[in-house]
Design a protein around this motif. Structure first.
Motif, short mmCIF file in Angstrom:
data_model
loop_
_atom_site.label_atom_id
_atom_site.label_comp_id
_atom_site.label_asym_id
_atom_site.label_seq_id
_atom_site.Cartn_x
_atom_site.Cartn_y
_atom_site.Cartn_z
N ARG A 40 -6.40 -1.02 -5.94
CA ARG A 40 -6.45 -1.49 -4.56
C ARG A 40 -5.16 -2.23 -4.19
NH1 ARG A 40 -11.99 -2.32 -5.66
NH2 ARG A 40 -11.60 -4.41 -6.45
N PRO B 179 -11.96 -3.06 1.62
CA PRO B 179 -11.30 -1.77 1.54
C PRO B 179 -10.84 -1.29 2.90
CG PRO B 179 -13.67 -1.53 1.29
CD PRO B 179 -13.38 -2.99 1.28
N SER C 247 -9.85 -0.90 -10.88
CA SER C 247 -9.93 -0.66 -9.44
C SER C 247 -9.25 -1.77 -8.65
CB SER C 247 -11.38 -0.51 -8.99
OG SER C 247 -12.14 -1.66 -9.33
N LEU D 229 -8.46 2.83 -1.15
CA LEU D 229 -8.87 1.55 -0.60
C LEU D 229 -7.63 0.73 -0.28
CD1 LEU D 229 -11.88 0.63 -2.86
CD2 LEU D 229 -11.83 1.92 -0.73
N CYS E 125 -5.38 -2.93 0.47
CA CYS E 125 -4.83 -3.91 -0.46
C CYS E 125 -5.50 -5.26 -0.37
CB CYS E 125 -3.34 -4.08 -0.20
SG CYS E 125 -2.45 -2.53 -0.32
#
Length: 865
Positions: free
Chosen positions: A388, A38, A384, A32, A34
């Motif tokens: 990301r 995503p 997560s 994904l 930043c």
């Protein structure tokens, strides 16, 4: 809110021992971006414009403790060791001089957004609060936790008492105090300057591995002359096994020697152990297999302390002095991200740290948890979110891997993986049908076959697309879908090679068009063949590749490597890795269409043979060949996330040693030894978190080979799911189902030999002839199986034997058909499986097996994870 208190049999999380029960079959399948949304490419992969955010402060999802009174339940004096135990229990060791206790917190919540509100202390064990103690459930400076893979015991490391206090789950897992004392292990060294093996000076951290071994680090800080700056390894019965990193004072910090080993983590899938060494301020890497030194990496402003890995092996390290979490990727060991900041004790800004020692990762709850002594608090971050921001891989639901180029009229390999949104394979759905469609522009084109079957979330096959040009292939399961783009070439350029390779002929790349091998191509000893990502390699009939040196073929998810036949109706010969110094390293590589070679061992000739050398397979596959996938003799094999499919036999391993993790073996058809995996005359091989299904002989066959099977699912073989013949075999946390016989045991070698088979926490069910069958090939041989916490059900006979029943040990087992064997805790009550015909052997409510084990724990296979 429903909560699980089964601390013994619930999955062990990554933050404990890297056994990874919850990480079983997890593959990171997308990246994904930043930003807030995503950044996912058309194939579910990483967008090239994704750039990691600069170092920042990330606000935690929740906090526990903090400023205020530190003398009541739920508050901390000096929180150090933390451990995410099964069932959502966060264990915290407080080592403050007046606050020596073990606290249990509840991480469960129906709504992750209010996790902080739900994170309340359940109970304090030990003085509440109080000074250090030396008795049962009294503690002095808790510095680490781990949990046994074999029996679920909790190891609590006490630096102040120089020992490990071992706890068990209480008889009623739903009520306080949840844990009870079992025994003490270890003590301070009598001579701290010259400690003996098994003695301790300054215990730090603990981990366990899939073999049930306990690892303990000791940094001997303050004892400058001692050699106790190492990691000691103890077997499942707590006997001393080995040590590594030990150093005399003059060798501190040198390669292979540790100076102040604080925390460490085990990554079995990559055959690594990472040790945070506070002395030289870097991470020391050892081999998991033999504990040999590999390398060092990292250059920390402060001192590296807490360390853990995520689903894809990225390494998270707490730099205590800098007040930052630093993330490294596991291939080049380069730093990819850091967050946090060091602040004064008076500054409680969220996401900052005053003296943070320990961090752990809980993948089930998507958490990275940090214990901060200086701020008297624990902060939980969404894993997560960190991934990301760092542009690290995070899970998606459906993923396809295939070459980005193909040749018109030729088949190409396709691998498809189905996952839950959290990343776990859909094991509770043993079969799923994938629909395949393709388009050139807006026009549909033919795909053969139009569907493929996934077995436990993974499938691999060859497909043909009737088109030329730019093609978009779509794969879909129900509402889930993924796409990949490829170019089908009508007349690709070819680079022809044969004979002894040297110079530029040892580098193959995508720019070659297609590398075409005729005759025998050889990589001489001392030379290295490098095959770059995206390469296509085509072999003519009877062509072969012999590697006496090294073969490095490491593709990527976006650009895999394919090796295939120039004529799909005429197989090529084989790839031979031979010689004591030979080595092959394969990643994102598929090999198909080979095996036209004389038979060797059982069944037939192999597509790949490895003799005396070493082979590492990671996300690599051997498939669709009229032969066995591999024959290995006296070789070192490391197979991680590998697939063997649609062959006459999977792999035959003769001597040597193999470590197979997170791999799939399926569909082996024919009329001669069509086994999934055959082990012969080898020692200390391990198969863990793997699936073996569908064949015309045995799933896993052993002949005079010692083997450990852990978290293995074997089903649908014409003969035996697992066949044991000689030497020691351990089977635990596994499912053997839908074969003629679940487990066959025999002694086929000599009358004085012993066959020791240990079966633990396993379900053996739905077999045509018998669950367990013990055959007296040699009547005077010693065949002594031991079964504990085993279910044998839905078979005409639970157990048949041609030996005396007195040789069989059976405790806490559930047998449909009674057997005259004395033991403890054996029952004969329907385990109430959810759907045995549909391969779902979890328990329905009211199952007697759910509480038939020691301390009312469940028995049998733990279920899909």
């Amino acid at each position: 809110m429903t909560r699980s208190r089964d601390l013994r049999r619930c999955p062990i999380l990554l933050s404990d021992s890297m056994l990874g029960f919850r990480k079983s079959w997890i593959l990171l399948v997308a990246v994904l971006g930043c930003g807030d949304e995503p950044a996912v490419g058309p194939d579910g992969g990483m967008q090239p414009e994704c750039v990691p955010e600069a170092s920042s402060i990330i606000e935690p999802l929740w906090i526990a403790g903090g400023p205020g009174p530190r003398d009541e339940t739920g508050s901390f004096g000096k929180p150090d060791a933390i451990f995410s135990a099964p069932g959502g229990i966060l264990m915290v060791g407080d080592e403050d001089a007046s606050h020596q206790e073990l606290m249990l917190f509840d991480l469960n919540s129906d709504d992750p957004a209010v996790m902080g509100d739900e994170l309340v202390a359940l109970i304090d064990l030990g003085a509440t609060p109080g000074p250090a103690g030396t008795g049962e459930l009294e503690f002095d400076a808790i510095s680490g936790f781990a949990q046994s893979a074999s029996d679920g015991r909790i190891f609590v490391v006490e630096q102040g008492n120089g020992r490990v206090q071992i706890l068990r789950q209480t008889e009623d897992p739903s009520a306080p105090p949840y844990l009870e004392f079992d025994e003490f292990f270890g003590s301070f060294a009598v001579d701290r300057d010259n400690p003996s093996d098994g003695e301790f000076v300054r215990l730090q951290a603990a981990r366990t591995d899939s073999l049930g071994r306990l690892f303990l680090s000791d940094d001997a800080k303050g004892n400058v002359t001692t050699a106790r700056r190492d990691i000691q390894v103890f077997g499942a019965n707590l006997e001393f096994v080995a040590k590594f990193g030990d150093a005399s004072y003059g060798n501190l910090g040198k390669d292979g020697n540790l100076q102040e080993p604080e925390n460490f983590v085990i990554d079995e899938s990559r055959n690594r152990i990472y040790v945070a060494d506070e002395g030289p301020k870097n991470i020391v890497v050892f081999s998991f297999d033999d504990f040999s030194f590999v390398r060092r990496f990292g250059d920390f402003a402060g001192t590296p302390n807490g360390i853990d890995i995520d689903q894809s092996g990225n390494i998270y390290i707490m730099d205590e002095g800098a007040g930052q979490v630093v993330v490294f990727e596991p291939e080049s060991f380069s730093e990819v991200y850091r967050f946090g900041a060091a602040t004064a004790k008076e500054d409680f800004t969220l996401g900052t740290f005053a003296s943070a020692d320990t961090l752990i990762i809980d993948t089930e709850r998507d958490l990275l948890i940090v214990a901060d002594q200086g701020h008297w608090r624990i902060q939980g971050f969404r894993l997560s979110d960190i991934q990301r921001r760092a542009c690290l891989p995070v899970p998606t639901a459906l993923h396809a891997v295939m070459p980005t180029r193909a040749i018109a009229g030729k088949s190409l390999p396709l691998r498809v993986k189905l996952h839950t949104p959290s990343g776990a394979a859909l094991l509770s759905r043993p079969e799923a049908t994938v629909k395949l469609t393709a388009r050139v522009g807006s026009d549909s084109v033919s795909v053969t076959p139009e569907t493929m079957v996934l077995t436990h979330g993974v499938g691999i096959t060859e497909i043909a697309i009737d088109a030329v040009g730019e093609v978009e292939l779509s794969v879909s399961v129900d509402e889930l879908s993924a796409t990949r783009s490829l170019t089908i070439l009508s007349t690709p350029s070819e680079r022809a090679l044969s004979g002894s390779l040297s110079g530029p002929d040892l580098l193959w790349s995508r720019d070659d068009g297609v590398v075409r091998i005729s005759g025998t191509a050889t990589v001489p000893a001392g030379e290295t063949l490098t095959i770059e990502p995206g390469s296509l390699v085509m072999l003519d009939a009877q062509a072969s590749l012999t590697v006496g040196g090294k073969m490095i073929a490491r593709g990527t998810d976006a650009e895999p490597i394919a090796i295939f036949a120039s004529d799909s109706n005429t197989p090529w010969a084989q790839i031979k890795i031979e010689g004591a110094n030979s080595l092959a390293e394969w990643a994102y590589l598929t090999i198909s269409g080979g095996g036209d070679t004389p038979g060797v061992g059982h069944c037939c000739g192999p597509v790949v043979s490895v003799t005396d050398g070493a082979l590492l397979m990671d996300e690599a596959a051997i498939l669709a060949s009229p032969a066995k996938g591999m024959f290995a003799q006296n070789a070192e094999l490391t197979l991680s996330r590998a697939q063997f499919a649609h062959l006459k036999m999977g792999a035959e391993i003769y001597g040597g040693k193999a470590r197979i993790t997170d791999s799939h073996f399926f569909e082996f058809r024919g009329d001669n030894d069509n086994d999934g995996i055959y082990f012969r005359a080898g020692g200390d091989s391990v198969v863990t978190r793997s699936i073996v299904t569908g064949g015309d002989d045995d799933g896993i066959d052993t002949n005079a080979a010692s083997l450990v099977l852990s978290e293995v699912i074997v089903h649908d073989f014409v003969d035996k799911c697992v066949s044991v013949d000689g030497l020691d075999v351990v089977i635990r946390d596994s499912l053997l189902a839908h074969c003629d016989v679940g487990l066959g045991i025999k002694q086929n070698v000599e009358a004085t030999a012993r066959t020791e088979t240990h079966v633990l926490d396993t379900t053996i069910a739905t077999h045509a002839t018998a669950g367990v069958s013990i055959i007296a090939r040699i009547p005077t041989a010693v065949v002594r199986p031991e079964l504990e916490n085993v279910i044998i059900w839905h078979s005409p006979a639970s157990l048949t034997t041609e030996y005396s029943l007195d040789e069989i040990s059976m405790n806490y087992c559930d047998l449909e058909h009674s057997v005259a064997i004395e033991g403890t805790g054996n029952i004969s009550e329907d385990p109430l499986f959810v759907d045995p015909e549909g391969y779902d052997y979890r328990f329905m409510e009211g199952s007697a097996a759910a509480t038939a084990g020691p301390q009312l724990s469940p028995i049998g296979w733990p279920g899909y994870r």
